[in-house]
Design an enzyme around this catalytic site. Structure first.
Site, short mmCIF file in Angstrom:
data_model
loop_
_atom_site.label_atom_id
_atom_site.label_comp_id
_atom_site.label_asym_id
_atom_site.label_seq_id
_atom_site.Cartn_x
_atom_site.Cartn_y
_atom_site.Cartn_z
N CYS A 2 0.84 -1.18 0.00
CA CYS A 2 0.00 0.00 0.00
C CYS A 2 0.89 1.25 0.00
CB CYS A 2 -0.94 0.09 1.19
SG CYS A 2 -1.97 -1.35 1.44
N ARG A 27 3.49 -0.28 -4.94
CA ARG A 27 3.30 -0.77 -3.57
C ARG A 27 1.96 -1.46 -3.38
NH1 ARG A 27 7.21 0.04 0.39
NH2 ARG A 27 8.89 0.96 -0.79
N TRP A 73 -3.19 -2.53 -1.38
CA TRP A 73 -3.00 -3.97 -1.60
C TRP A 73 -3.82 -4.63 -0.50
CZ3 TRP A 73 -1.36 -8.29 1.03
CH2 TRP A 73 -1.00 -9.41 0.25
N ASN A 99 -1.44 2.00 6.21
CA ASN A 99 -0.71 0.81 5.75
C ASN A 99 -0.47 -0.06 6.98
OD1 ASN A 99 -0.52 2.05 3.32
ND2 ASN A 99 1.68 2.42 3.41
N GLY A 100 -0.57 -1.36 6.82
CA GLY A 100 -0.34 -2.26 7.95
C GLY A 100 -1.60 -3.04 8.28
N GLU A 479 15.93 -18.46 -8.27
CA GLU A 479 15.59 -17.07 -8.62
C GLU A 479 14.99 -16.98 -10.03
OE1 GLU A 479 15.03 -14.36 -7.37
OE2 GLU A 479 15.43 -12.79 -8.82
N LYS A 483 11.29 -15.53 -10.88
CA LYS A 483 11.04 -14.41 -11.80
C LYS A 483 9.94 -14.78 -12.79
CE LYS A 483 12.31 -11.74 -10.16
NZ LYS A 483 13.11 -11.64 -8.97
N GLU A 486 6.45 -15.04 -11.05
CA GLU A 486 5.91 -13.77 -10.58
C GLU A 486 5.26 -12.96 -11.68
OE1 GLU A 486 9.70 -12.27 -8.87
OE2 GLU A 486 8.37 -11.45 -7.36
N HIS A 502 15.77 -37.80 -7.82
CA HIS A 502 15.02 -38.07 -6.59
C HIS A 502 13.57 -37.64 -6.71
CE1 HIS A 502 18.74 -39.19 -4.68
NE2 HIS A 502 19.29 -38.11 -5.21
N LYS A 601 5.25 -4.38 -4.14
CA LYS A 601 6.62 -4.19 -3.68
C LYS A 601 6.60 -3.99 -2.17
CE LYS A 601 10.74 -3.45 -5.50
NZ LYS A 601 11.33 -4.59 -6.23
C1 F6R Z 1 10.81 -11.04 -5.94
C2 F6R Z 1 10.75 -10.04 -4.90
C3 F6R Z 1 10.48 -10.49 -3.52
C4 F6R Z 1 11.39 -9.74 -2.55
C5 F6R Z 1 11.02 -10.10 -1.10
C6 F6R Z 1 11.93 -9.44 -0.11
O1 F6R Z 1 11.05 -10.49 -7.18
O2 F6R Z 1 10.89 -8.87 -5.15
O3 F6R Z 1 10.61 -11.86 -3.40
O4 F6R Z 1 12.71 -10.08 -2.82
O5 F6R Z 1 9.70 -9.71 -0.86
O6 F6R Z 1 11.87 -8.05 -0.21
P1 F6R Z 1 12.97 -7.12 0.41
O7 F6R Z 1 14.24 -7.40 -0.31
O8 F6R Z 1 12.47 -5.74 0.19
O9 F6R Z 1 13.09 -7.48 1.85
#
Ligand code: F6R
Length: 606
Positions: A2, A27, A73, A99-100, A479, A483, A486, A502, A601
């Protein structure tokens, strides 16, 4: 999660609120809303993205030199207009953006309902507006303070009222909030990217702080004046804009050579084979005495931590374990005071689980360190010492350049602790020399952009992918899969190549392509054998391999080459084609790359 923006000053608030929401949209983007005060309040809310709100605002007079706005969010209550912020009391005199999560909201809501309050939404936030109304006795900040004394949970919030139209009351606990100081105006936000266009001077609210923001002043309940706390934001507005790229994610992938350069600048002493991390100087001796390191993080940052484990054990001689912060915080971790160091890795510096793990490690007496991108963020402030990534603002929800910068800092970290322990000068100098070349070499991977796009065209139709590798690149398999998941919503799994037999090999057929990261390293032959087994089962293979490796073409259907470097540094190369591949597959499948569904984010709630 948010975004909050608030304005009080001599200009019309609407434009600044909308601009702020647009910049904060990464966000959270399932609904948005704003309220401004003039002769009474104008509230506009919509379900959907900020563009929907902009449409709703067209031709609508929204006057007022004070206002607050929010992009959401959803946590409590589905994404909808009625659940969008701001929320208000029944008389529509007090407005809150939050937020929260208010954890005890059900209990508080029941109590308020007994007193006759009627609720208009399913959110936890609305409870705050009613509580403030209940406690209001002519002073908004006092009412906010007494409402918050009843609340359990996390909040970053901004409150305005028709009863006192010259002030925004702000508060934080576990969710960031800052005040941008301007001339004859002040801007409240949950994130600096919303205010850097207007001012670089900010005051970060401290934990459990409540403050009043007026057009000409900032007054904290803590008594600390703004003057002594002003921090200067180093980010430039251009860094928070797309700069001609179709998406932030692509821009951020292409920024990576510069990001690595910025992360290592002034920190690498090549001739001595050393790394000097200013933020760790004070604790270097303490760190030298530690016998164990625990790394914790979430998501992509956790995968950087996994690379760190290989690095620290092989080159630092430091026993290391890596744990998801969400698990660490609920375990009973064994931390030996003065012998255990703890390293949190976080782009945002606000991830709730990582922050909770930091607090737990601190409480248990560990030396708590951080690798954090956002300056002044909560984790950066809570750790004993740390290193900033210098990656600049990362706006794309899927982390790319922050990950690369985490790896770069981990390389430096390895050099630092390695040389403190067993690593020889010769090894140190060799590693330092290779680190220095990384930015140019990453550039050369980016020149294969068109080729990777073509590979993406060929494979975008598949609905399942397997990512495999060994050793340093096993975390990159995880990773790469993350990607793709996501941003394209394609099922993808990452595995160590050695685990294939396995279980996962049962999945392989002509419709389940494998992406293999197979640089010419100490485990190359082992991975080649795994690829032969996949090929024998008609599995298609895309290989990320080292330049000059022709043998790989006998087994892989498509090959993307990365430059040669030390085995320990290869992850910083191999991740780049995987980012591009995920990006192009998502674009080909028509997905909103920068704002993937259900994500946001910075995960500031548990
Ligand atoms: C994936 C991604 C998330 C963050 C995770 C940690 O692309 O962005 O998996 O890596 O939420 O976020 P931070 O690094 O901000 O603690």
């Amino acid at each position: 999660m948010c975004g909050i923006i608030g304005y009080v000053g001599s200009r019309q608030a609407k434009e600044i609120l909308i601009d702020g929401l647009t910049r904060l949209e990464y966000r959270g983007y399932d609904s948005a809303g704003l309220v401004t005060l003039n002769d009474g309040a104008v509230i506009v809310k919509t379900e959907g993205k900020v563009d929907e709100l902009k449409k709703r605002l067209e031709n609508k007079p929204v006057d007022g030199k004070i206002g607050i706005a929010h992009t959401r969010w959803a946590t409590h209550g589905e994404p909808s207009e009625r659940n969008a912020h701001p929320h208000s009391d029944e008389k529509r005199q007090i407005f809150v953006v939050h937020n929260g999560i208010i954890e005890n909201y059900k209990h508080l809501k029941d109590e308020l309902i007994k007193k006759g309050h009627k609720f208009a939404s399913d959110t936890d936030t609305e409870v705050l507006a009613h509580l403030i109304e209940e406690d209001y006795k002519g002073n908004l900040e006092q009412a906010v303070a007494s409402a918050l004394s009843l609340v359990r949970g996390t909040y970053g919030l901004a409150v305005i009222s028709c009863l006192e139209t010259d002030k925004i009351v702000v508060a934080r606990s576990g969710s960031p909030l800052l005040v941008g100081l301007g001339n004859d105006e002040n801007i409240v936000a949950s994130d600096v990217s919303a205010i850097i266009r207007y001012t670089k001077e900010v005051v970060y609210l401290e934990e459990r702080e409540i403050a009043v923001v007026k057009k000409d002043g900032f007054h904290s309940f803590s008594g600390k004046s703004a003057k002594d706390r002003v921090a200067l934001v180093e980010w430039e507005i251009e860094q928070a804009e797309k700069g001609g790229f179709p998406h932030f994610m692509l821009k951020e992938i292409f920024e990576q050579p510069k990001v690595v350069e910025d992360s290592i600048r002034g920190r690498l002493i090549e001739e001595d084979g050393l790394a000097k991390l200013g933020g760790l100087e004070e604790v270097k001796d303490r760190l030298g005495k530690c016998e164990r390191l625990i790394i914790t993080a979430c998501g992509t940052a956790y995968y950087a931590g996994l690379v760190g484990e290989y690095l620290f054990e092989e080159y630092g001689g430091l026993p290391t374990e890596v744990e998801y912060a969400s698990e660490f915080r609920y375990r009973k971790p064994i931390i030996e005071r003065d012998k255990t160091a703890f390293l949190a890795i976080s782009q945002s510096g606000e991830t709730a689980d990582t922050l909770a793990a930091v607090c737990e490690a601190k409480r248990k007496g560990a030396l708590v360190l951080g690798i954090v991108n956002v300056v002044g963020s909560t984790i950066a402030r809570e750790t004993d010492a740390g290193v900033y990534n210098h990656a600049g603002p990362e706006i794309g929800v899927a982390s790319t350049k922050a990950f690369i910068s985490q790896l770069a800092v981990l390389f430096l970290f390895t050099l630092m602790i390695g040389r403190q322990r067993e690593m020889s000068f010769v090894t140190g100098r060799k590693i330092a020399g290779h680190i220095k070349r990384l930015p140019n070499q990453i550039n050369s991977i980016l020149t294969q952009d068109e080729k990777i796009k073509e590979i993406a065209q060929k494979y975008a139709k598949y609905n399942d992918f397997l990512y495999i590798s060994r050793k340093y690149n096993f975390p990159i398999a995880l990773e790469g899969a993350l990607k793709l998941k996501e941003i394209s919503y394609i099922h993808a799994e990452g595995y160590p190549s050695g685990e294939m037999k396995h279980g996962p090999i049962a999945l392989i057929d002509e419709n389940f392509p494998t992406i293999a990261i197979i640089p010419k390293d100490s485990v190359y032959e082992k991975t080649i054998s795994n690829l032969e087994e996949i090929k024998a089962r008609k599995g298609k293979i895309i290989a990320v391999a080292t330049e000059g490796d022709e043998e790989i073409q006998n087994v892989a259907d498509d090959v993307i080459y990365i430059p040669e470097t030390l085995e320990m540094l290869t992850p910083i190369f191999s991740v780049v084609p995987l980012q591009l591949l995920a990006y192009y597959i998502a674009v080909i499948r028509g997905k909103d790359v920068d704002k993937p569904r259900n994500l946001a984010k910075s995960v500031t709630v548990e």
